[in-house]
Design a protein around this motif. Structure first.
Motif, PDB file in Angstrom:
ATOM      1  N   ASP A 113      -5.284  -3.721   3.792  1.00 40.86           N
ATOM      2  CA  ASP A 113      -5.801  -4.627   2.785  1.00 40.86           C
ATOM      3  C   ASP A 113      -5.074  -5.959   2.898  1.00 40.86           C
ATOM      4  OD1 ASP A 113      -7.525  -5.093   0.616  1.00 40.86           O
ATOM      5  OD2 ASP A 113      -5.997  -4.576  -0.862  1.00 40.86           O
ATOM      6  N   ASN A 151     -10.421  -9.623   0.465  1.00 42.11           N
ATOM      7  CA  ASN A 151     -11.143 -10.077  -0.723  1.00 42.11           C
ATOM      8  C   ASN A 151     -10.928 -11.583  -0.822  1.00 42.11           C
ATOM      9  OD1 ASN A 151      -8.717 -10.592  -2.206  1.00 42.11           O
ATOM     10  ND2 ASN A 151      -8.586  -8.426  -2.752  1.00 42.11           N
ATOM     11  N   LEU A 178      -7.305 -12.733  -1.132  1.00 46.31           N
ATOM     12  CA  LEU A 178      -6.476 -12.572   0.072  1.00 46.31           C
ATOM     13  C   LEU A 178      -6.788 -13.653   1.112  1.00 46.31           C
ATOM     14  CD1 LEU A 178      -6.676  -8.657   0.518  1.00 46.31           C
ATOM     15  CD2 LEU A 178      -4.684  -9.981  -0.214  1.00 46.31           C
ATOM     16  N   PHE A 208     -10.741   0.914  -7.953  1.00 51.53           N
ATOM     17  CA  PHE A 208      -9.454   0.202  -7.980  1.00 51.53           C
ATOM     18  C   PHE A 208      -8.444   1.012  -8.799  1.00 51.53           C
ATOM     19  CE2 PHE A 208     -10.027  -4.570  -6.900  1.00 51.53           C
ATOM     20  CZ  PHE A 208     -10.869  -4.269  -5.839  1.00 51.53           C
ATOM     21  N   ARG A 266      -5.324  -1.032 -10.647  1.00 54.33           N
ATOM     22  CA  ARG A 266      -5.688  -1.843 -11.818  1.00 54.33           C
ATOM     23  C   ARG A 266      -6.025  -0.959 -13.019  1.00 54.33           C
ATOM     24  NH1 ARG A 266      -8.539  -7.376  -9.463  1.00 54.33           N
ATOM     25  NH2 ARG A 266      -7.153  -7.500  -7.663  1.00 54.33           N
ATOM     26  N   ALA A 309      -8.868   1.910  -3.432  1.00 53.94           N
ATOM     27  CA  ALA A 309      -8.376   0.533  -3.309  1.00 53.94           C
ATOM     28  C   ALA A 309      -7.404   0.218  -4.442  1.00 53.94           C
ATOM     29  CB  ALA A 309      -9.562  -0.433  -3.339  1.00 53.94           C
ATOM     30  N   SER A 310      -6.806  -0.959  -4.341  1.00 54.04           N
ATOM     31  CA  SER A 310      -5.782  -1.365  -5.312  1.00 54.04           C
ATOM     32  C   SER A 310      -4.660  -0.327  -5.329  1.00 54.04           C
ATOM     33  CB  SER A 310      -6.418  -1.543  -6.703  1.00 54.04           C
ATOM     34  OG  SER A 310      -5.495  -2.013  -7.646  1.00 54.04           O
ATOM     35  N   ARG A 356      -0.954   0.838  -4.759  1.00 54.46           N
ATOM     36  CA  ARG A 356       0.311   0.107  -4.951  1.00 54.46           C
ATOM     37  C   ARG A 356       1.519   0.783  -4.308  1.00 54.46           C
ATOM     38  NH1 ARG A 356      -1.118  -2.628  -9.760  1.00 54.46           N
ATOM     39  NH2 ARG A 356      -3.067  -3.671  -9.252  1.00 54.46           N
ATOM     40  N   THR A 410      -7.294   1.987   1.407  1.00 57.21           N
ATOM     41  CA  THR A 410      -6.946   0.680   1.956  1.00 57.21           C
ATOM     42  C   THR A 410      -5.591   0.293   1.410  1.00 57.21           C
ATOM     43  OG1 THR A 410      -7.670  -1.546   2.483  1.00 57.21           O
ATOM     44  CG2 THR A 410      -8.233  -0.764   0.251  1.00 57.21           C
TER      45      THR A 410
HETATM   46  O1  G3P Z   1      -8.372  -3.395  -2.269  1.00 56.88           O
HETATM   47  C1  G3P Z   1      -8.466  -4.110  -3.444  1.00 56.88           C
HETATM   48  C2  G3P Z   1      -7.196  -4.838  -3.611  1.00 56.88           C
HETATM   49  O2  G3P Z   1      -7.183  -5.975  -2.827  1.00 56.88           O
HETATM   50  C3  G3P Z   1      -6.841  -5.138  -4.996  1.00 56.88           C
HETATM   51  O3  G3P Z   1      -5.530  -4.773  -5.104  1.00 56.88           O
HETATM   52  O4  G3P Z   1      -3.271  -4.843  -5.970  1.00 56.88           O
HETATM   53  O5  G3P Z   1      -4.824  -6.792  -6.339  1.00 56.88           O
HETATM   54  O6  G3P Z   1      -5.170  -4.663  -7.557  1.00 56.88           O
HETATM   55  P1  G3P Z   1      -4.655  -5.303  -6.315  1.00 56.88           P
END
Ligand code: G3P
Length: 216
Positions: free
Chosen positions: A6, A28, A31, A129, A132, A163-164, A166, A183
């Motif tokens: 990611d 995204n 990024l 996600f 989040r 995704a998301s 941590r 990811t």
């Molecule tokens: O894959 C989704 C990611 O880019 C969001 O991650 O840590 O910003 O919630 P985050």
């Protein structure tokens, strides 16, 4: 389980892709914006580095413009997966792009019902996600489990892309819950190899070998 990274940082992607452990890349708008480089150029470069799916996200919110942007992104390379947000217009764009043979990653998923809609819209990937949800004290892993059960009930082949993420615990729990893909931020991927007992054991093995003059 497939691992995507990611990030939009091409030097990092290149370095990690060489390990053979990376099956694709997700980006995204946040990024890509960090790089300060033209969007299409970054996506094209990533697609050359990795043969796996590379998620590139539309920035429009209405169906017609999303569709136009999705087609433009899909034309960059054969391994682009167009990322659309989980909105009504995003689902319509998902259906249209999927019908044209384009892989679609439906992103910003926070509920099982949203995931069900994405599967019905022909999504290749659904991106719940996790982090989040955890941030607002809702168990992200429960969402993965619910989506897995629903997709299995109806034999949807949409892949669950956790995704998301941590940290390593999110990876372990996503794998246990049956996510198809995770990811990972690059540091999380690298951190999966770490264990203090591995380091301690290796130090002891090498010290014994050195003491005994063992060579290979
Ligand atoms: O894959 C989704 C990611 O880019 C969001 O991650 O840590 O910003 O919630 P985050």
């Amino acid at each position: 389980m497939k691992f995507f990274i990611d990030t939009a940082e091409t030097n990092v992607i290149r370095e990690l892709a060489e390990t053979g452990l990376v099956d694709g890349v997700t980006t995204n708008p946040s990024l890509v914006a960090k790089l300060g480089r033209p969007f299409g150029e970054v996506i094209a470069e990533i697609c050359e580095i990795t043969p796996g799916p590379v998620s590139a996200e539309v920035v429009a919110t209405d169906y017609d413009t999303m569709l136009a942007e999705g087609r433009k992104l899909a034309a960059i390379a054969g391994n682009v997966a167009v990322k659309v947000p989980l909105t009504w217009d995003g689902l319509r764009a998902c259906r249209a792009l999927s019908d044209e043979g384009t892989a679609v990653n439906v992103t910003l998923c926070f509920s099982a019902n949203q995931a069900l809609l994405a599967a019905k819209a022909g999504a290749t990937f659904i991106s719940p996600f996790i982090g989040r949800l955890d941030d607002i004290h809702i168990d992200g892993m429960e969402l993965i489990e619910e989506i897995r059960a629903i997709y299995d009930n109806y034999f949807y082949d949409t892949q669950i892309l956790a995704a998301s993420i941590r940290g390593p615990n999110h990876v372990r729990l996503s794998a246990l819950a049956g996510a198809d893909v995770a990811t990972l931020p690059p540091d999380v991927l690298k951190g999966l190899a770490n264990h203090p007992l591995t380091d301690k054991g290796l130090t002891a093995f090498l010290a014994d070998a050195h003491k005994a003059g063992v060579t290979v």
